[in-house]
Design an enzyme around this catalytic site. Structure first.
Site, PDB file in Angstrom:
ATOM      1  N   SER A   1       0.785  -1.086  -0.088  1.00 10.53           N
ATOM      2  CA  SER A   1       0.086  -0.006   0.011  1.00 10.53           C
ATOM      3  C   SER A   1       0.729   1.282   0.014  1.00 10.53           C
ATOM      4  O   SER A   1       1.418   1.430  -0.865  1.00 10.53           O
ATOM      5  CB  SER A   1      -0.908   0.127   1.257  1.00 10.53           C
ATOM      6  OG  SER A   1      -1.741  -1.127   1.320  1.00 10.53           O
TER       7      SER A   1
ATOM      8  N   ASP B   1      11.165   4.351  -9.772  1.00 10.59           N
ATOM      9  CA  ASP B   1      10.814   5.026 -11.186  1.00 10.59           C
ATOM     10  C   ASP B   1      11.638   6.288 -11.364  1.00 10.59           C
ATOM     11  O   ASP B   1      11.780   6.505 -12.512  1.00 10.59           O
ATOM     12  CB  ASP B   1       9.425   5.069 -11.294  1.00 10.59           C
ATOM     13  CG  ASP B   1       8.631   3.787 -11.504  1.00 10.59           C
ATOM     14  OD1 ASP B   1       9.147   2.822 -11.341  1.00 10.59           O
ATOM     15  OD2 ASP B   1       7.099   3.885 -11.493  1.00 10.59           O
TER      16      ASP B   1
ATOM     17  N   LYS C   1      -0.853  -4.134  -3.470  1.00  8.06           N
ATOM     18  CA  LYS C   1      -2.254  -3.305  -3.213  1.00  8.06           C
ATOM     19  C   LYS C   1      -2.305  -1.903  -3.831  1.00  8.06           C
ATOM     20  O   LYS C   1      -1.559  -0.954  -3.143  1.00  8.06           O
ATOM     21  CB  LYS C   1      -2.264  -3.245  -1.570  1.00  8.06           C
ATOM     22  CG  LYS C   1      -3.771  -2.590  -1.181  1.00  8.06           C
ATOM     23  CD  LYS C   1      -4.091  -2.628   0.319  1.00  8.06           C
ATOM     24  CE  LYS C   1      -5.543  -1.999   0.491  1.00  8.06           C
ATOM     25  NZ  LYS C   1      -5.401  -0.474   0.457  1.00  8.06           N
TER      26      LYS C   1
END
Length: 424
Positions: free
Chosen positions: A298, A309, A323
């Site tokens: 989460s 990224d 999640k």
């Protein structure tokens, strides 16, 4: 620390991966009724509900109150997936305190072990610390009830209670000595961040994301700046179930000079948002390695995905939980609230995390690899993932990012095959 107010949706946002074991793993779009095409107005829906409530209240074999019937109906409406739920007044009060990082209890973290609650940490100034409880002590019974066969949640329920109420525990020290201790419950702050240095590396562990996380992380960085120069920082997100989205985004913002952090998408366009980092890296550009495992979930996945990224950090460990949905909490009349899935999120590169997870750059260990108990000193000699992170940081330069596919699978990266705690 670069503070901001982040409006990712129209209410406070919460991500927590763990769902009760008895909740079915439903999808986000359950099958529609056969009569779904025959919709009705809101007035007709209310009439249907009221008629059913009256019929059940008056004819069911056991007496049921209007409140009980209404709460059952609300829970059924809200329970469209495993993370949405209705909370009664007490449950809502508990989750509010949990988000604040403040709970009424005796001030310990523990794990269930050997039919007892083994203390892994006592909080400074807490009733437990004042009574002399220490890490390693075994709580064998609470108010005369044995803990044999109980789960963490069941033990936690016994420890919690009304502020000012007394609780009696039988404690066995590591040397075998047993004693009975009477404690009075009170509100205690539960730290969600722990930090130390290991062989010239800064180590920060985040247990969950709550209102204590950002100040705890800032305190860790300040502590590092006061000490000797570091070769880098290990950010340990293993076993972190998530928590408040804003706290996760704040930590990402503190580590990034720029770039996207998160994009959210919902049916209600007010849930659509993209948040980017502002200039300024609070570490001064130190290289970062993030540790993840199958219980990193989460809000923790938001942070890990943003750093990966943006090529700000290398991830070491195993694939994360997966999640990728966000819940908003809305209060209701009567003191309760609903926690409802209102948005999905994607990482800066456009990856969807839900039911997929994030693949680390260096796959190492097993999905069950876990940090040392909270409060214990991390030891790379006993932790292969931490050892790998320290090896990368020991190179003295920012670790090179392995080439990745759109799914985040490392190409050519080293790979090896490979007790829940609670603060109360």
């Amino acid at each position: 620390m670069k503070f901001r107010t982040i409006l990712l949706a129209t209410a406070a946002l919460l991500l927590l991966a763990a769902a009760p074991a008895d909740v079915p793993a439903q999808g986000l779009n359950p099958p529609a009724s056969r009569d779904a095409g025959r919709d009705m107005s809101e007035e007709q829906a209310v009439q249907l509900f009221v008629r059913a409530l009256r019929e059940v209240r008056e004819r069911y074999v056991d007496r049921m109150s209007e409140r009980e019937l209404a709460e059952i109906a609300v829970q059924a409406m809200v329970g469209r997936d495993r993370w949405s739920k209705y909370m009664d007044e007490g449950q809502y009060r508990d989750i509010q305190a949990d988000n604040q990082g403040s709970l009424v209890g005796i001030g310990i973290r523990f794990e269930v072990k050997e039919n007892a609650a083994r203390v892994t940490e006592t909080f400074l100034g807490s009733p437990a610390a004042e009574a002399g409880l220490r890490a390693g002590d075994l709580i064998q019974d609470i108010d005369g009830r044995t803990l044999a066969g109980l789960t963490v949640d069941q033990v936690r329920a016994l420890i919690r209670g009304e502020e000012g109420s007394a609780v009696r525990v039988t404690v066995a020290s590591p040397d075998g000595a047993r004693r009975e201790v009477s404690l009075r419950r009170r509100a205690v702050t539960v730290p969600s961040v722990a930090h130390t240095t290991v062989d010239g590396i800064g180590y920060v562990r985040i247990g969950k994301f709550d209102q204590q996380t950002v100040p705890g992380f800032e305190a860790a960085l300040k502590g590092f700046r006061r000490g000797p120069a570091l070769a880098g920082i290990v950010l340990d997100l293993r076993d972190c179930p998530g928590g408040l989205v804003d706290a996760s985004v704040e930590i990402a913002d503190a580590l990034l000079e720029g770039g996207k952090i998160i994009t959210t998408e919902g049916r209600d366009r007010r849930a659509d948002d993209t948040v980017s980092a502002r200039p300024g890296d609070d570490t001064g550009g130190l290289p970062v390695v993030v540790l993840v495992n199958g219980r990193t979930a989460s809000a923790a996945e938001i942070l890990a995905g943003a750093l990966q990224d943006n090529h700000r950090a290398v991830l070491v460990g195993t694939k994360t939980f997966g999640k990728g949905v966000i819940q908003s909490t809305r209060p209701l009349p009567g003191g309760g609230a609903i926690r409802l899935t209102t948005a999905r999120y994607i990482t800066p590169s456009g990856r969807k995390v839900h039911e997929v997870g994030i693949m680390p750059d260096f796959q190492l260990g097993s999905a069950e690899s876990t940090p040392v108990p909270w409060g214990a000193r991390p030891d790379p000699a006993e932790d292969v993932q931490l050892a790998q992170a320290m090896t990368l940081l020991g190179q003295g330069t920012r670790p090179a990012m392995p080439r990745t596919t759109t799914a985040g699978m490392a190409q050519g990266a080293p790979a090896e095959g490979g007790n829940a705690e609670a603060g109360r």
